[in-house]
Write an enzyme that holds these catalytic residues in place. Sequence first.
Site, PDB file in Angstrom:
ATOM      1  N   TYR A 142       0.829  -1.210   0.000  1.00 17.56           N
ATOM      2  CA  TYR A 142       0.000   0.000   0.000  1.00 17.56           C
ATOM      3  C   TYR A 142       0.864   1.262   0.000  1.00 17.56           C
ATOM      4  O   TYR A 142       0.443   2.305  -0.473  1.00 17.56           O
ATOM      5  CB  TYR A 142      -0.903   0.037   1.240  1.00 17.56           C
ATOM      6  CG  TYR A 142      -2.228  -0.655   1.065  1.00 17.56           C
ATOM      7  CD1 TYR A 142      -2.291  -2.006   0.762  1.00 17.56           C
ATOM      8  CD2 TYR A 142      -3.418   0.048   1.209  1.00 17.56           C
ATOM      9  CE1 TYR A 142      -3.500  -2.640   0.624  1.00 17.56           C
ATOM     10  CE2 TYR A 142      -4.633  -0.586   1.068  1.00 17.56           C
ATOM     11  CZ  TYR A 142      -4.673  -1.933   0.776  1.00 17.56           C
ATOM     12  OH  TYR A 142      -5.875  -2.561   0.634  1.00 17.56           O
ATOM     13  N   LYS A 191       2.778 -15.624   3.152  1.00 20.83           N
ATOM     14  CA  LYS A 191       2.980 -16.373   1.911  1.00 20.83           C
ATOM     15  C   LYS A 191       4.469 -16.684   1.837  1.00 20.83           C
ATOM     16  O   LYS A 191       5.175 -16.300   0.887  1.00 20.83           O
ATOM     17  CB  LYS A 191       2.473 -15.522   0.717  1.00 20.83           C
ATOM     18  CG  LYS A 191       2.438 -16.246  -0.628  1.00 20.83           C
ATOM     19  CD  LYS A 191       1.345 -17.297  -0.717  1.00 20.83           C
ATOM     20  CE  LYS A 191       1.478 -18.071  -2.024  1.00 20.83           C
ATOM     21  NZ  LYS A 191       0.665 -19.306  -2.033  1.00 20.83           N
ATOM     22  N   ASP A 223      -3.362 -18.391   1.326  1.00 24.96           N
ATOM     23  CA  ASP A 223      -4.367 -19.087   0.493  1.00 24.96           C
ATOM     24  C   ASP A 223      -5.124 -20.128   1.315  1.00 24.96           C
ATOM     25  O   ASP A 223      -6.345 -20.256   1.224  1.00 24.96           O
ATOM     26  CB  ASP A 223      -3.729 -19.697  -0.771  1.00 24.96           C
ATOM     27  CG  ASP A 223      -2.442 -20.465  -0.511  1.00 24.96           C
ATOM     28  OD1 ASP A 223      -1.940 -20.438   0.631  1.00 24.96           O
ATOM     29  OD2 ASP A 223      -1.932 -21.098  -1.453  1.00 24.96           O
ATOM     30  N   ASP A 247      -6.490  -6.791   4.209  1.00 26.45           N
ATOM     31  CA  ASP A 247      -7.598  -6.129   3.505  1.00 26.45           C
ATOM     32  C   ASP A 247      -8.542  -7.187   2.938  1.00 26.45           C
ATOM     33  O   ASP A 247      -9.757  -7.138   3.128  1.00 26.45           O
ATOM     34  CB  ASP A 247      -7.038  -5.253   2.377  1.00 26.45           C
ATOM     35  CG  ASP A 247      -8.144  -4.603   1.555  1.00 26.45           C
ATOM     36  OD1 ASP A 247      -9.093  -4.077   2.162  1.00 26.45           O
ATOM     37  OD2 ASP A 247      -8.051  -4.636   0.312  1.00 26.45           O
ATOM     38  N   ASP A 251     -12.463  -8.696   4.593  1.00 25.60           N
ATOM     39  CA  ASP A 251     -13.745  -8.677   3.867  1.00 25.60           C
ATOM     40  C   ASP A 251     -14.356 -10.075   3.844  1.00 25.60           C
ATOM     41  O   ASP A 251     -15.556 -10.252   4.055  1.00 25.60           O
ATOM     42  CB  ASP A 251     -13.561  -8.189   2.418  1.00 25.60           C
ATOM     43  CG  ASP A 251     -13.791  -6.695   2.279  1.00 25.60           C
ATOM     44  OD1 ASP A 251     -13.471  -5.960   3.238  1.00 25.60           O
ATOM     45  OD2 ASP A 251     -14.295  -6.251   1.228  1.00 25.60           O
TER      46      ASP A 251
HETATM   47  C1  IPM Z   1     -10.377  -0.960   3.830  1.00 28.38           C
HETATM   48  C2  IPM Z   1     -10.608  -0.395   2.466  1.00 28.38           C
HETATM   49  C3  IPM Z   1      -9.425   0.474   2.097  1.00 28.38           C
HETATM   50  C4  IPM Z   1      -8.189  -0.399   2.086  1.00 28.38           C
HETATM   51  C5  IPM Z   1      -9.574   1.204   0.746  1.00 28.38           C
HETATM   52  C6  IPM Z   1     -10.828   2.069   0.740  1.00 28.38           C
HETATM   53  C7  IPM Z   1      -8.364   2.015   0.417  1.00 28.38           C
HETATM   54  O1  IPM Z   1     -10.832  -1.411   1.540  1.00 28.38           O
HETATM   55  O2  IPM Z   1     -10.249  -0.176   4.795  1.00 28.38           O
HETATM   56  O3  IPM Z   1     -10.333  -2.178   3.954  1.00 28.38           O
HETATM   57  O4  IPM Z   1      -7.915  -1.084   1.094  1.00 28.38           O
HETATM   58  O5  IPM Z   1      -7.489  -0.411   3.094  1.00 28.38           O
HETATM   59 MG    MG Z   2     -10.925  -3.335   2.389  1.00 23.95          MG
END
Ligand code: IPM
Ligand code: MG
Length: 356
Positions: A142, A191, A223, A247, A251
């Site tokens: 990042y 990884k 993975d 990240d 999710d």
């Molecule tokens: C998160 C989001 C951010 C990230 C984006 C919006 C830059 O997806 O906070 O998880 O990737 O960190």
């Molecule tokens: Mg995210």
Amino acid sequence: MNKNITVLPGDGIGPEIVAEAIKVLDKVAEKYGHKFEYTYVDIGGCSIDKFGVPITDEGMEKCKNSDSVLLGAVGGPKWDNCPPAIRPEKALLAVRKELGLFANLRPTKLFPQLADASPLKQEIVGNGIDLLIVRELTGGVYFGQRKTEEVNGELVATDIMPYSESEIERIGRVAFETAMKRGKRLASVDKANVLDTSRLWRKTMHKLSGEYPEVEYSDILVDNTAMQLIKNPTQFDVLVTENMFGDILSDEASMLTGSIGMMPSASLSSGTLGMYEPIHGSAPDIAGMNIANPLGTILSAAMMLRYSFDMAAEADAIERAVNEVLDESYRTGDIMQEGCKKVLCNEMGDLVAERI
Ligand code: IPM
Ligand code: MG
């Protein structure tokens, strides 16, 4: 206690859900004799529209000089074609970096009242899910160098993923300390079969694990982690991982509960300053309709009280109030179930505030 909170409502449903969290914080202040003062700062698309940048320097200074930051969400289709340097997300990354928010805590908890919302079978989630992802937030790909250049007549893009031992060690320490306060199990995700950054990650984590003999430590490849989160999520207590893996996995983990609108997060520095936000996005399709779920933001405010202000009783009070509201079958549209009472965003905020 007196606390200055910088509030970044942001875009889409951000302002609506943040207003409900503030309502709850005000109730906590009244009940427990605190004084919370709020400074509002534009972030993301709304700031691009007003000032041409996703956050102004003054806005950033206000964040740095406050006791804590509460964020709604940033972004939306309107700003999707902005140049990379001024995209709404850029402000989020800049705040993380400038405030030194290297430790991102993302709890994934299945509220028993919402168990049916999980897309997984009852035999897998039946005993509840309660795991915590500790994501490194200010390093890795990042924040490494990136470029797109022409080489031999075609475009070549490069994103560098650097990690230093000290960066790994400081996030590792947060993870081990957090594990000590929970189930004392820590899985470090990497990884290492391919990446040098992961080999260093693993070596550094192993060294640290010697200092925490009570924590049952394991290494797991990213993975495989993606697979295990679906196959057997209850095996996990705390997971620690680098920025981009975190990240993606966070999710995935949030979906185990089926209700992303419920999930809070905390981004912490080495001091008490932190930023707190729900993990869902700005949901532009329902913005301004007063139907968003404010509970993720309200629970983020609870994390702020717990981690930045050391107000455990007050944080408990918010979490208890949220549980009561769910027990009483109140639901926003995203978590609506048969036989429950559907409420609007502001009504949900009222219901929680009344129960503080
Ligand atoms: C998160 C989001 C951010 C990230 C984006 C919006 C830059 O997806 O906070 O998880 O990737 O960190
Ligand atoms: Mg995210």
